[in-house]
Enzyme design. Sequence first.
Site, PDB file in Angstrom:
ATOM      1  N   HIS A   1     -49.200  30.661  83.862  1.00 16.98           N
ATOM      2  CA  HIS A   1     -48.847  29.961  85.098  1.00 16.98           C
ATOM      3  C   HIS A   1     -50.048  29.329  85.794  1.00 16.98           C
ATOM      4  O   HIS A   1     -49.877  28.393  86.566  1.00 16.98           O
ATOM      5  CB  HIS A   1     -48.113  30.900  86.063  1.00 16.98           C
TER       6      HIS A   1
ATOM      7  N   ARG B   1     -33.449  38.536 110.852  1.00 17.92           N
ATOM      8  CA  ARG B   1     -34.476  39.431 110.277  1.00 17.92           C
ATOM      9  C   ARG B   1     -33.998  40.093 108.994  1.00 17.92           C
ATOM     10  O   ARG B   1     -34.400  41.206 108.672  1.00 17.92           O
ATOM     11  CB  ARG B   1     -34.914  40.480 111.289  1.00 17.92           C
TER      12      ARG B   1
ATOM     13  N   GLU C   1     -47.352  42.297  94.655  1.00 17.46           N
ATOM     14  CA  GLU C   1     -48.446  41.701  93.878  1.00 17.46           C
ATOM     15  C   GLU C   1     -49.808  42.027  94.482  1.00 17.46           C
ATOM     16  O   GLU C   1     -50.661  41.164  94.641  1.00 17.46           O
ATOM     17  CB  GLU C   1     -48.250  40.174  93.799  1.00 17.46           C
TER      18      GLU C   1
ATOM     19  N   GLU D   1     -40.141  31.341  79.515  1.00 13.24           N
ATOM     20  CA  GLU D   1     -40.379  32.596  80.243  1.00 13.24           C
ATOM     21  C   GLU D   1     -40.029  33.807  79.367  1.00 13.24           C
ATOM     22  O   GLU D   1     -40.656  34.846  79.452  1.00 13.24           O
ATOM     23  CB  GLU D   1     -39.597  32.630  81.566  1.00 13.24           C
TER      24      GLU D   1
END
Lengths: 365, 365
Positions: free
Chosen positions: A249, A121, A237, A185
């Site tokens: 993109h 985890r 996001e 980029e």
Amino acid sequence: MHIAKLNLKERSYNIIVGSNILNLLGKHIIKLNIGCDAYIITNASVKNKYGSVLRKTLKQANLNVRFKLVPDSEESKSIAMASSVIEDMVQYDRKRRIFIIAFGGGVVGDLTGFIASIYKRGVPYVQVPTTLLGQVDSSIGGKTAVDLIQGKNLVGSFYQPRLVFSDVGLLRTLSIRQLQSGLAEVIKYGIIKDPGLFNYLEKRNRDILALKPSALEYIVSRCGYIKAKIVQQDEREKRGIRTILNFGHTIGHAIEAAANYKRYNHGEAIALGMLIACDISRDSNLINREISERVENLIRTVGLPTRIQKVSLPDIINAHYRDKKFIGSKNRFVLIKGIGKTKIIENIPLKIIRESLKTRISCAA
Amino acid sequence: MHIAKLNLKERSYNIIVGSNILNLLGKHIIKLNIGCDAYIITNASVKNKYGSVLRKTLKQANLNVRFKLVPDSEESKSIAMASSVIEDMVQYDRKRRIFIIAFGGGVVGDLTGFIASIYKRGVPYVQVPTTLLGQVDSSIGGKTAVDLIQGKNLVGSFYQPRLVFSDVGLLRTLSIRQLQSGLAEVIKYGIIKDPGLFNYLEKRNRDILALKPSALEYIVSRCGYIKAKIVQQDEREKRGIRTILNFGHTIGHAIEAAANYKRYNHGEAIALGMLIACDISRDSNLINREISERVENLIRTVGLPTRIQKVSLPDIINAHYRDKKFIGSKNRFVLIKGIGKTKIIENIPLKIIRESLKTRISCAA
């Protein structure tokens, strides 16, 4: 050496950029108190070039070191590879003080982040990107990913590293094409957020392509700073802020996919995608010809493509509709209103996308 | 109907408990606005019994429905199974409005949570647990997991569901042994946090075993409430608060593993682990004989084991040292100072563990 901080409360971390600093990594890791057993995921090429420096700095910091090699190709970004690496790692991890180092480009970084996020985890990991693309973009922000047959990056997580450590000295062994791919980029950051960076690229691109350390340090640290500012406002996001990083993109990914990830590498496809986004921005009267020409000139000057070759229009359109940036049945484009100013538009009509693509396609297959 | 809220800011969700409420699930899901395409992960047995009710309530809420069956066994908790389910799901998910429902016991819940956490960096999911163990424990709190050959739950994530919806009416088709297994966790909540619940279990265990709806609703909602309070203070088990939920699990897991996950199911092993933890608490003068006898009597009364049979002491000790609850080279035990009061102790000497186990082992294999 430049240090930017990405602030995410208890998940905050530094982005360290410098030239020939790999030998200092051990010291910086020790300060983090993240464990004593370093499990390094890398590929043979990176390990051959820089593995001994990495091993030495970690050993000097009294860390145990184990390298795990994965093939240097997109095929490594699979659930099966993640599973296989974890099966190996669990043998090494006996005392729960393991941490992971991603030592490579975007493939290694995305895979490693995913592994670190799901093992027990979540265990700590450090990004040591060795490509320009990795240093300016994929190593920062905690997007981890592997691919499915049905699409790239369909499986993954948001899981932040504990440190991003970029030695621009490692970029000297990149091919020109890899360097150019990363530059796409860098240009993106200038277009979406930083007219100063864009100007710098226009004036100093030769220094960058000549690998002048001060120029590389400047662009890598500047991109890191910009990305950190964006990510800390919108880690997952969800607020439409991080979305601007997708400039170029939407169509770029479609071009990459339509060319079966062979003809164009990521940066080249993103360069083409940025040009399409500029074309659409101009069609929408958001920018004038001068702006779009500056973008096109810069892209051309650094040696990135400005025309789409040997990929068909229908293939690009189809790939576009399969993209995960489709939300509901809407598409979503990041357009620009000028250098450094973005505008997100949903539901751009297919006709407009098609027209922009047509004028960029040199030779439909 | 009982509703408890688990408060984790933007990741908060309700835990709804009631009797024969499955037909209301559609309405509750609609309120969440999490999508229109329900992808239901379940097993054949649960689907045969309750699939039609689930389908109907979702259809009435204008949701699309797709069932995905996985085998009803621990083997389903693997990275390979997660991968295979995702490959199926991506075919169904065309418009990015998918959400997932975990419809089954702990295996289905753990697997589904893991899948939801890694697909597209996280899609919404709803827990509809169909076992007592699932309803009182594993469905709540966002611990997702799959197993490795080297150990259970070694891969996973912390990823919260958007709703936990427990219909105690579904428990009527459980075997007695499954019900008892779940009761072990209910007893645990009483011991670590709630003397009232413990008293209730002492007095009303017959009503529970007879599946009296009001008794089931009480214990399930009470456990949900307790777990919510604990998880919201320590979501990622970093502050030593969530740790108390591991009462009985340190040795319980070792017993499960030493018996190759065959002789004892989870609850049975946890019952034995709780008794060992009580024995150690008494040896450490934290509790008196009266307390440990009350625990043992309750465990015996509900039909759970109080003696370890056909598992050897060395096997348990070895499994104990492999457990992921080892931190560094320390072990960590949750002990009790009384009903409802815990104390975490690190580095219990092996000798003490061994002595406690010896007195509980009926017949070393």
